[in-house]
Design a protein around this motif. Structure first.
Motif, PDB file in Angstrom:
ATOM      1  N   MET A  76       0.809  -1.222   0.000  1.00 20.04           N
ATOM      2  CA  MET A  76       0.000   0.000   0.000  1.00 20.04           C
ATOM      3  C   MET A  76       0.839   1.267   0.000  1.00 20.04           C
ATOM      4  SD  MET A  76      -2.957  -0.951  -0.443  1.00 20.04           S
ATOM      5  CE  MET A  76      -3.978  -2.424  -0.359  1.00 20.04           C
ATOM      6  N   GLU A  77       2.128   1.142   0.298  1.00 18.97           N
ATOM      7  CA  GLU A  77       3.045   2.288   0.218  1.00 18.97           C
ATOM      8  C   GLU A  77       3.744   2.350  -1.130  1.00 18.97           C
ATOM      9  OE1 GLU A  77       2.977   0.344   3.265  1.00 18.97           O
ATOM     10  OE2 GLU A  77       1.512   1.916   3.711  1.00 18.97           O
ATOM     11  N   GLY A  78       3.415   1.406  -2.004  1.00 15.81           N
ATOM     12  CA  GLY A  78       3.996   1.415  -3.341  1.00 15.81           C
ATOM     13  C   GLY A  78       5.277   0.637  -3.488  1.00 15.81           C
ATOM     14  N   GLN A  79       5.725  -0.045  -2.427  1.00 19.71           N
ATOM     15  CA  GLN A  79       6.965  -0.805  -2.474  1.00 19.71           C
ATOM     16  C   GLN A  79       6.727  -2.190  -3.076  1.00 19.71           C
ATOM     17  OE1 GLN A  79      10.031   0.587  -1.583  1.00 19.71           O
ATOM     18  NE2 GLN A  79       8.689   2.386  -1.541  1.00 19.71           N
ATOM     19  N   ILE A  80       7.693  -2.663  -3.850  1.00 23.63           N
ATOM     20  CA  ILE A  80       7.614  -3.986  -4.468  1.00 23.63           C
ATOM     21  C   ILE A  80       8.210  -5.025  -3.523  1.00 23.63           C
ATOM     22  CG2 ILE A  80       8.462  -5.418  -6.374  1.00 23.63           C
ATOM     23  CD1 ILE A  80       8.382  -2.908  -8.122  1.00 23.63           C
ATOM     24  N   HIS A  81       7.574  -6.185  -3.462  1.00 28.15           N
ATOM     25  CA  HIS A  81       8.071  -7.304  -2.670  1.00 28.15           C
ATOM     26  C   HIS A  81       7.994  -8.574  -3.508  1.00 28.15           C
ATOM     27  CE1 HIS A  81       7.838  -4.942   1.112  1.00 28.15           C
ATOM     28  NE2 HIS A  81       6.771  -4.414   0.540  1.00 28.15           N
ATOM     29  N   VAL A  82       8.942  -9.470  -3.296  1.00 28.66           N
ATOM     30  CA  VAL A  82       8.880 -10.816  -3.854  1.00 28.66           C
ATOM     31  C   VAL A  82       8.888 -11.758  -2.661  1.00 28.66           C
ATOM     32  CG1 VAL A  82       9.924 -12.522  -5.377  1.00 28.66           C
ATOM     33  CG2 VAL A  82      10.100 -10.094  -5.944  1.00 28.66           C
ATOM     34  N   LEU A  83       7.817 -12.532  -2.506  1.00 33.94           N
ATOM     35  CA  LEU A  83       7.589 -13.343  -1.316  1.00 33.94           C
ATOM     36  C   LEU A  83       7.455 -14.811  -1.680  1.00 33.94           C
ATOM     37  CD1 LEU A  83       4.729 -11.073   0.099  1.00 33.94           C
ATOM     38  CD2 LEU A  83       7.143 -10.988   0.799  1.00 33.94           C
ATOM     39  N   GLN A  84       7.990 -15.676  -0.827  1.00 34.73           N
ATOM     40  CA  GLN A  84       7.728 -17.098  -1.004  1.00 34.73           C
ATOM     41  C   GLN A  84       6.234 -17.347  -0.834  1.00 34.73           C
ATOM     42  OE1 GLN A  84      10.014 -19.851   1.308  1.00 34.73           O
ATOM     43  NE2 GLN A  84      11.984 -19.116   0.548  1.00 34.73           N
ATOM     44  N   ASN A  85       5.648 -18.076  -1.765  1.00 28.44           N
ATOM     45  CA  ASN A  85       4.219 -18.359  -1.733  1.00 28.44           C
ATOM     46  C   ASN A  85       3.986 -19.605  -0.869  1.00 28.44           C
ATOM     47  OD1 ASN A  85       1.495 -18.535  -2.242  1.00 28.44           O
ATOM     48  ND2 ASN A  85       1.692 -18.748  -4.467  1.00 28.44           N
ATOM     49  N   ARG A  86       4.172 -19.415   0.442  1.00 26.21           N
ATOM     50  CA  ARG A  86       4.096 -20.547   1.370  1.00 26.21           C
ATOM     51  C   ARG A  86       3.754 -20.036   2.755  1.00 26.21           C
ATOM     52  NH1 ARG A  86       7.204 -23.020   5.203  1.00 26.21           N
ATOM     53  NH2 ARG A  86       7.055 -25.309   5.315  1.00 26.21           N
ATOM     54  N   CYS A  87       2.613 -20.486   3.284  1.00 24.71           N
ATOM     55  CA  CYS A  87       2.212 -20.110   4.638  1.00 24.71           C
ATOM     56  C   CYS A  87       3.233 -20.618   5.648  1.00 24.71           C
ATOM     57  CB  CYS A  87       0.828 -20.685   4.944  1.00 24.71           C
ATOM     58  SG  CYS A  87       0.233 -20.297   6.604  1.00 24.71           S
ATOM     59  N   ARG A  88       3.520 -19.806   6.654  1.00 21.60           N
ATOM     60  CA  ARG A  88       4.525 -20.175   7.655  1.00 21.60           C
ATOM     61  C   ARG A  88       3.978 -21.158   8.691  1.00 21.60           C
ATOM     62  NH1 ARG A  88       8.806 -16.885   8.352  1.00 21.60           N
ATOM     63  NH2 ARG A  88       9.627 -18.687   9.505  1.00 21.60           N
ATOM     64  N   HIS A  89       2.703 -21.503   8.588  1.00 21.44           N
ATOM     65  CA  HIS A  89       2.109 -22.443   9.540  1.00 21.44           C
ATOM     66  C   HIS A  89       2.293 -23.886   9.072  1.00 21.44           C
ATOM     67  CE1 HIS A  89      -1.820 -24.400  11.128  1.00 21.44           C
ATOM     68  NE2 HIS A  89      -0.859 -24.543  12.034  1.00 21.44           N
ATOM     69  N   ARG A  90       1.557 -24.284   8.043  1.00 24.84           N
ATOM     70  CA  ARG A  90       1.636 -25.663   7.565  1.00 24.84           C
ATOM     71  C   ARG A  90       2.080 -25.758   6.110  1.00 24.84           C
ATOM     72  NH1 ARG A  90      -1.628 -28.826  10.953  1.00 24.84           N
ATOM     73  NH2 ARG A  90      -1.119 -30.645   9.691  1.00 24.84           N
ATOM     74  N   GLY A  91       2.455 -24.621   5.538  1.00 24.25           N
ATOM     75  CA  GLY A  91       3.115 -24.652   4.246  1.00 24.25           C
ATOM     76  C   GLY A  91       2.248 -24.556   3.012  1.00 24.25           C
ATOM     77  N   ALA A  92       0.947 -24.335   3.147  1.00 24.63           N
ATOM     78  CA  ALA A  92       0.100 -24.210   1.958  1.00 24.63           C
ATOM     79  C   ALA A  92       0.405 -22.914   1.211  1.00 24.63           C
ATOM     80  CB  ALA A  92      -1.376 -24.240   2.363  1.00 24.63           C
ATOM     81  N   THR A  93       0.185 -22.917  -0.102  1.00 21.97           N
ATOM     82  CA  THR A  93       0.308 -21.663  -0.843  1.00 21.97           C
ATOM     83  C   THR A  93      -0.796 -20.708  -0.381  1.00 21.97           C
ATOM     84  OG1 THR A  93      -1.054 -22.551  -2.638  1.00 21.97           O
ATOM     85  CG2 THR A  93       1.345 -22.711  -2.882  1.00 21.97           C
ATOM     86  N   VAL A  94      -0.480 -19.436  -0.305  1.00 23.58           N
ATOM     87  CA  VAL A  94      -1.450 -18.443   0.155  1.00 23.58           C
ATOM     88  C   VAL A  94      -2.092 -17.710  -1.007  1.00 23.58           C
ATOM     89  CG1 VAL A  94      -0.273 -18.142   2.365  1.00 23.58           C
ATOM     90  CG2 VAL A  94       0.298 -16.630   0.439  1.00 23.58           C
ATOM     91  N   CYS A  95      -1.628 -17.990  -2.227  1.00 23.28           N
ATOM     92  CA  CYS A  95      -2.196 -17.343  -3.416  1.00 23.28           C
ATOM     93  C   CYS A  95      -2.093 -18.297  -4.586  1.00 23.28           C
ATOM     94  CB  CYS A  95      -1.456 -16.042  -3.721  1.00 23.28           C
ATOM     95  SG  CYS A  95      -2.120 -15.121  -5.112  1.00 23.28           S
ATOM     96  N   GLU A  96      -3.212 -18.564  -5.242  1.00 25.15           N
ATOM     97  CA  GLU A  96      -3.233 -19.484  -6.384  1.00 25.15           C
ATOM     98  C   GLU A  96      -3.555 -18.775  -7.690  1.00 25.15           C
ATOM     99  OE1 GLU A  96      -2.625 -22.858  -6.987  1.00 25.15           O
ATOM    100  OE2 GLU A  96      -1.575 -22.670  -5.078  1.00 25.15           O
ATOM    101  N   SER A  97      -4.136 -17.596  -7.655  1.00 25.07           N
ATOM    102  CA  SER A  97      -4.452 -16.875  -8.880  1.00 25.07           C
ATOM    103  C   SER A  97      -3.172 -16.341  -9.522  1.00 25.07           C
ATOM    104  CB  SER A  97      -5.398 -15.713  -8.589  1.00 25.07           C
ATOM    105  OG  SER A  97      -6.623 -16.184  -8.062  1.00 25.07           O
ATOM    106  N   GLN A  98      -3.191 -16.206 -10.834  1.00 22.73           N
ATOM    107  CA  GLN A  98      -2.006 -15.713 -11.536  1.00 22.73           C
ATOM    108  C   GLN A  98      -1.777 -14.231 -11.297  1.00 22.73           C
ATOM    109  OE1 GLN A  98      -2.436 -16.767 -15.674  1.00 22.73           O
ATOM    110  NE2 GLN A  98      -1.648 -18.822 -15.336  1.00 22.73           N
ATOM    111  N   ALA A  99      -2.834 -13.462 -11.162  1.00 29.61           N
ATOM    112  CA  ALA A  99      -2.701 -12.019 -10.976  1.00 29.61           C
ATOM    113  C   ALA A  99      -3.998 -11.491 -10.389  1.00 29.61           C
ATOM    114  CB  ALA A  99      -2.400 -11.330 -12.305  1.00 29.61           C
TER     115      ALA A  99
END
Length: 424
Positions: A76-99
């Motif tokens: 929301m501040e306009g900064q770019i991030h590249v994040l591992q798509n993996r929940c830190r709890h049990r490891g499921a992906t947190v995003c499945e849509s392409q965009a």
């Protein structure tokens, strides 16, 4: 034993790559493919997105680095991030849509919720974690990223050289490629993806292979008017392929179209006359019209950035390895941010003509790539030749090695970088 196996693998791969040929097993050996995922894709700058694909706060695009899923997003501040798509709890992906566009990423398994900067914001029944979990330590893992000319690259390697250093001599060509916004910042206009049954290196080779063009793309050439077809008859002209270092290379097919901001006084090609008339009708001055018309057809070169992205004449082509004999390709159309609709529509029509799923180029390329993969299974031994043009190499104005436009200079550049990284 592990070290011994690594040594044996390195020695085996080294024996498969010579200066003028590579062994066909590089296309089909699953053990080599697994080694590539680690040594090439987990230890390099990998292109993941273009900034225009995440232009707004809250926008994101998912991508793959080898087999590892990542999210490229803008907070929301306009900064770019590249994040591992993996929940830190049990490891499921947190995003499945392409965009898309969101305010948070929420795991569908147990409801852990993360901000666009990756921070863990909330989780169900927090009282059960009292005194045993500090939210600030369990955000989505952020991956190092850097950008150049709107192109976003990421790496898992903490001591990876800077992106600026890695791109090196390729930066000059990226700068030229980005002029095809026609005086406007380049933006993506959409992408399509498909898979072909073949190894990723087959496609890597293709980007700087002019030799195949008049054979594989006869149907495309036959679809053009005479004036345009002449432009694509470039094998005997003054084009070249140049080794840019670090596995990168450029193939210049149409030297007159290298710098799209030069030669603006040249006559407008007949095929772009309707576009020029429409732009003039909208009130653009003659210089603006000429800039847009000259850029409408794309650049006169293909730029290969090792290992997974090409700036190919008028589009981005990104490859993602799926298995030893399957590769996913993303073709990304580009135009200009704020450019007239007529210009961006023209760019899309040209993209559809060659790159689109019903176009003349991509289906023919895909067929050729799959035939190479099938052919690589013939016999127990065999070599892939990459020696064309070796006897006619010369220094480029920038001090690099270069050969004729139909030489295999770019392939040799990629394989020497590949060998350097694979035998470490």
């Amino acid at each position: 034993m592990v070290l011994e196996n690594e040594h044996n693998m390195s020695a085996r791969i080294a024996s498969m790559i010579d200066t003028d040929k590579v062994h066909k097993a590089l296309y089909s050996d699953p053990d080599i493919f697994e080694e590539e995922l680690d040594k090439i894709f987990n230890n390099n700058w990998i292109w993941v997105a273009h900034e225009s694909e995440i232009a707004d706060a809250g926008s994101y695009r998912t991508a793959m680095i080898g087999r590892q899923p990542v999210i490229v997003c803008r907070d929301m501040e306009g900064q770019i991030h590249v994040l591992q798509n993996r929940c830190r709890h049990r490891g499921a992906t947190v995003c499945e849509s392409q965009a898309g566009k969101v305010r948070a990423f929420t795991c569908p398994y147990h409801g852990w919720s993360y901000g666009l900067n990756g921070a863990l914001r909330a989780l169900p029944r927090p009282e059960e974690y009292e005194s045993i979990l500090d939210k600030k330590d369990f955000g989505l893992i952020e991956i190092r990223h850097e950008t150049y000319q709107g192109m976003i690259f990421a790496t898992f390697k903490k001591d990876q050289e800077s992106l600026d250093s890695f791109l090196g001599g390729a930066k000059k060509w990226i700068d030229l490629f980005m002029k095809q916004g026609g005086g406007y910042p380049v933006k993506t206009l959409g992408r399509q993806q498909f898979r072909f049954r073949g190894n990723w290196k087959i496609q890597l080779e293709n980007t700087t292979d002019a030799y195949h063009f008049p054979v594989v793309h006869r149907s495309f050439i036959s679809s053009l008017d005479d004036q345009t077809a002449t432009v694509f008859d470039f094998l005997d002209d003054e084009g070249f392929v140049e080794d840019l270092g670090n596995g990168h290379s450029v193939m210049v097919m149409i030297p007159d179209l290298v710098d799209l901001e030069a030669n603006l006084e040249a006559p407008i090609p007949e095929r772009f006359a309707p576009l020029a008339a429409e732009l003039a009708k909208q009130g653009l001055d003659d210089l603006q019209v000429r800039k847009l018309v000259r850029a409408a057809g794309g650049t006169g070169f293909n730029l290969n950035l090792f290992p997974n992205i090409a700036c190919s004449m008028a589009f981005f082509r990104m490859l993602a390895p799926i298995s030893v004999n399957e590769t996913e390709i993303h073709h990304i159309a580009i135009g200009g941010t704020g450019a007239p609709d007529a210009y961006n529509q023209q760019r899309l029509r040209l993209h559809e003509h060659f790159q689109g799923p019903m176009g003349f180029g991509t289906p023919d390329d895909g067929e050729a790539w799959e035939r190479v993969q099938r052919g690589s299974m013939a016999g127990k031994d065999g070599w892939i030749m990459v020696n064309r043009g070796m006897s006619r190499l010369r220094p480029s104005p920038d001090g690099n090695v270069m050969g004729a436009v139909c030489s295999e200079t770019g392939m040799r550049a990629a394989y020497q970088q590949y060998k350097k990284q694979m035998i470490v």
